[in-house]
Scaffold this active site. Sequence first.
Site, mmCIF file in Angstrom:
data_model
loop_
_atom_site.group_PDB
_atom_site.id
_atom_site.type_symbol
_atom_site.label_atom_id
_atom_site.label_comp_id
_atom_site.label_asym_id
_atom_site.label_seq_id
_atom_site.Cartn_x
_atom_site.Cartn_y
_atom_site.Cartn_z
ATOM 1 N N GLY A 256 0.836 -1.194 0.000
ATOM 2 C CA GLY A 256 0.000 0.000 0.000
ATOM 3 C C GLY A 256 0.869 1.241 0.000
ATOM 4 O O GLY A 256 2.020 1.218 -0.448
ATOM 5 N N GLU A 284 5.675 -3.649 0.876
ATOM 6 C CA GLU A 284 6.009 -3.071 -0.429
ATOM 7 C C GLU A 284 5.110 -1.866 -0.589
ATOM 8 O O GLU A 284 3.881 -1.966 -0.495
ATOM 9 C CB GLU A 284 5.785 -4.093 -1.554
ATOM 10 C CG GLU A 284 6.344 -3.645 -2.889
ATOM 11 C CD GLU A 284 5.281 -3.134 -3.831
ATOM 12 O OE1 GLU A 284 5.312 -1.911 -4.122
ATOM 13 O OE2 GLU A 284 4.432 -3.910 -4.259
ATOM 14 N N CYS A 318 2.371 -0.254 -8.924
ATOM 15 C CA CYS A 318 3.482 0.248 -8.109
ATOM 16 C C CYS A 318 4.721 0.485 -8.970
ATOM 17 O O CYS A 318 5.563 1.317 -8.643
ATOM 18 C CB CYS A 318 3.836 -0.750 -7.005
ATOM 19 S SG CYS A 318 2.435 -1.310 -6.025
#
Length: 534
Positions: A256, A284, A318
């Site tokens: 997140g 992560e 991401c």
Amino acid sequence: MPENEPVLNYEPGSKEKEELKRKINEFKNQKIEIPLIIAGKEIKTGNLGKCVMPHDYKHVLAEYHKAGEKEVKMAIDAALEAKKIWDEFSWVDRISIFKKAGDLLSTTWRSTLNAATMLGQSKNAYQAEIDSACELSDFFRFNAYYAMKIYLDQPQSSKGTWNRSEYRPLEGFVFAVTPFNFSSIAGNLPTAPAIMGNTVLWKPASSAVYSAYFIMKLLKEAGLPDGVINFIPGPGSEIGNLVLKDPNLAGIHFTGSTSTFQNMWETVGQNIRNYKTYPRIVGETGGKDFIVAHESANVEALVTALIRGAFEYQGQKCSAVSRAYIPNNIWKDVKEKMMQDLKDIKIGSPEDFTNFMNAVIDKSSFDKIKAYIEFAKNSEEAEIIYGGNCDDSVGYFIEPTVILTKNPKFKTMKEEIFGPILTVYIYDPQNFVETLKLCDETSPYGLTGAIFAQDRKAIIQAEKILVNAAGNFYINDKPTGAVVGQQPFGGARASGTNDKAGTIINLLRWTSVRTIKENFVPAENFKYPFMEEK
């Protein structure tokens, strides 16, 4: 060693395309109720949230029940109680459940998870396929394989003794907090600790409860015992505060935002004297991922990587490319091809398979991304050379947007946006080394990045200077699309703990080793030979 799940193409007339479309229609034509699942039982709190389609937010796919303080305590008790049952399973028995889950997902459950991800998270068929079908089944299979390797790794024994390592689960429960953008991550974060014998509380992102619920049902069919994973959607702040203060917290598995992860770590620090053991913290988080082009770069390959890397799944990866450094002597050709290709991008519902882009996840995300675009429009240091239009009348749609800036440390070059915005900085090719250093120093993150060059010297320079800038570094390829077992994924700096999901590195975090020495011929006299006088 397992093989990666093959990606289906969903070509016109294919069996998989027809099946997927049938499942999409089935889900669209029903509204389901999603309960909490605690100790295998469905719990309904009456405090409801909605699962909507981001590309048509008036369409409600489901209503889900939110966990409160009472349910969180129930889930903790259930996880601790389930440990007694889960401990009775050998590692072979545990692994067999997740191997079965991988095979179910890649066959009878494939269209279910893909359709749920497409509708609930606004992913096109290909993005859903590589995520919720292929990567998640890869996580199940590769984690099972690496777990086996861990259990079989045993120490040496000298004559007369037997040394062995017992890979115990952590003492307590693991808290898995998962994001909206990947169903595969949502499925991996609670199951990786479970494979190693832990029991888990799983809080999925509120905007991705729909697909998460089907993952829970899949695991149930695969034979996961009740209470091993407890499904508790709800407000993160409320659930997190209760869970993180519990003395039985043994680990956190998180993907997140950086700020949320830092707050969780801070809370653990404040409560460190209350825990029965030091919690393992694995996370992560964000990224400000880059492509640096050298003047020797292949322009066609570079542009393709920029477009796919920045705008697939609306830039909500991401690893998505959000900043690029292009030398001025190839910029004209890069810009010309990029503008031409961007005009061919279609945006709309994932139900129309001709759309390359779909909607961003929700109103909050839409407003945040739009604010960055407006900032660029009003800045003297930047100009929008493509896109910039936003429309939330039906769904949360934002055009692929390219910003050109004169300032290498412009706001959109430094801050994570998590949307379809690419910022480009043009540099003098004589300043290639300085530009690499600039790239390294601009952002606090260190997740993914890429170098495009045909000149090997330039590649070597980039690898060395950018050694800490990206945990996943790509040469002449986009910095997205890591494959389990091939490119272990994760970054450091403000991007997380770099514990590489889907590898032995990650699984080792969920085990606590006990060393056992058995002496077959124990000494019967305390005296050593050196004590004897000549």
